[in-house]
Design an enzyme around this catalytic site. Sequence first.
Site, PDB file in Angstrom:
ATOM      1  N   CYS A  68       0.930  -1.312   0.072  1.00 38.61           N
ATOM      2  CA  CYS A  68      -0.079   0.081   0.083  1.00 38.61           C
ATOM      3  C   CYS A  68       0.928   1.143   0.124  1.00 38.61           C
ATOM      4  O   CYS A  68       0.153   2.265  -0.062  1.00 38.61           O
ATOM      5  CB  CYS A  68      -1.022  -0.045   1.054  1.00 38.61           C
ATOM      6  SG  CYS A  68      -0.471  -0.874   2.488  1.00 38.61           S
TER       7      CYS A  68
ATOM      8  N   ASP B   1       2.671   2.565   2.314  1.00 34.36           N
ATOM      9  CA  ASP B   1       2.844   3.177   3.503  1.00 34.36           C
ATOM     10  C   ASP B   1       4.223   3.428   4.295  1.00 34.36           C
ATOM     11  O   ASP B   1       4.937   2.339   4.037  1.00 34.36           O
ATOM     12  CB  ASP B   1       1.904   2.431   4.626  1.00 34.36           C
ATOM     13  CG  ASP B   1       0.365   2.519   4.465  1.00 34.36           C
ATOM     14  OD1 ASP B   1      -0.037   3.186   3.217  1.00 34.36           O
ATOM     15  OD2 ASP B   1      -0.449   2.181   5.206  1.00 34.36           O
TER      16      ASP B   1
ATOM     17  N   CYS C 269      -2.989   5.261   4.994  1.00 39.23           N
ATOM     18  CA  CYS C 269      -4.397   5.326   5.155  1.00 39.23           C
ATOM     19  C   CYS C 269      -4.649   5.701   6.408  1.00 39.23           C
ATOM     20  O   CYS C 269      -3.970   5.542   7.479  1.00 39.23           O
ATOM     21  CB  CYS C 269      -5.010   4.077   4.722  1.00 39.23           C
ATOM     22  SG  CYS C 269      -4.578   2.679   5.886  1.00 39.23           S
TER      23      CYS C 269
ATOM     24  N   CYS D  50      -2.295  -2.624   8.870  1.00 39.95           N
ATOM     25  CA  CYS D  50      -1.884  -1.747   9.445  1.00 39.95           C
ATOM     26  C   CYS D  50      -1.313  -1.509  10.779  1.00 39.95           C
ATOM     27  O   CYS D  50      -0.313  -0.912  11.102  1.00 39.95           O
ATOM     28  CB  CYS D  50      -2.873  -0.566   9.261  1.00 39.95           C
ATOM     29  SG  CYS D  50      -3.492  -0.378   7.557  1.00 39.95           S
TER      30      CYS D  50
END
Lengths: 128, 173
Positions: free
Chosen positions: A37, A39, A63, A106
């Site tokens: 993603c 991140d 996110c 996450c």
Amino acid sequence: MAYSEKVIDHYENPRNVGKMDAEDPDVGTGMVGAPACGDVMRLQIKVNEQGVIEDAKFKTYGCGSAIASSSLATEWMKGKTLDEAETIKNTHLAEELALPPVKIHCSVLAEDAIKAAVRDYKQKKGLL
Amino acid sequence: MGSPCHFALFDLQPSFRLDLEQLAVRYRDLARTVHPDRFADAPDREQRLALEHSASLNEAYSTLKSAPKRARYLLALSGPELPLEVTVQDPDFLLQQMHWREELEDLQDSADLAGVATFKCRLKIAQDELHESFAVCWDDSLRRAEAERLMRRMQFLDKLSHEVRQLEERLDD
């Protein structure tokens, strides 16, 4: 994706955003990323002579769930000893934030950042 | 790994270096021959086969045309499947990523379109370098760890370039 109220709260009012001097011998820096993603997360701790985390800062590009996970992680780490901080698990973060299954990674990222920051500090102090 | 190989579908040998225009042309030609509309009057079995063929062709094309997906696919062909969700600790690279994100944020705040264009050029150069490094090491089993690291870096840059495009669109409005 419907975020929980706690995620939205941390996303809109992130705690402890900021940066410490990574060269400071009392500061441990954890830098981790999730390639799928994109991140990127930096989590830093400042540890006092008693081995207690007296301050924690983070900066996350990612996110809402990644920001909330790292924000909550810094809140929980403050006032803890290094050993206590290392017991914070992604499952605790995910549960507190009510993360849906697709966002569990996450919280894993935040746990890995905690471990990396503690390890960096211990390495600096010759504790590893 | 499902058969046949994505590359074989396009009559290509597995390789990271790929002529994307040629790939697009081949994709269009092949997609026409298996398009479900052509089999509307065919028996059920043939219709189903055409549909399956069309789906695998689309999947192969979307994998091969993207550099990070192609890189990941090549590594999976020559070794164990790679997990999608991993945490990487590649400090210098991640630090640079952080700086780039900060820069992009500033460009957004100042609505600096020219700055975004320069940023995009730098990103493209970094991507080209990464692709070049990957192309020479992915099929060397001794350099597998390095190839994996480069593939993960590609994923980050791919995501970043996606964000740059989104920012451009927002600033254009």
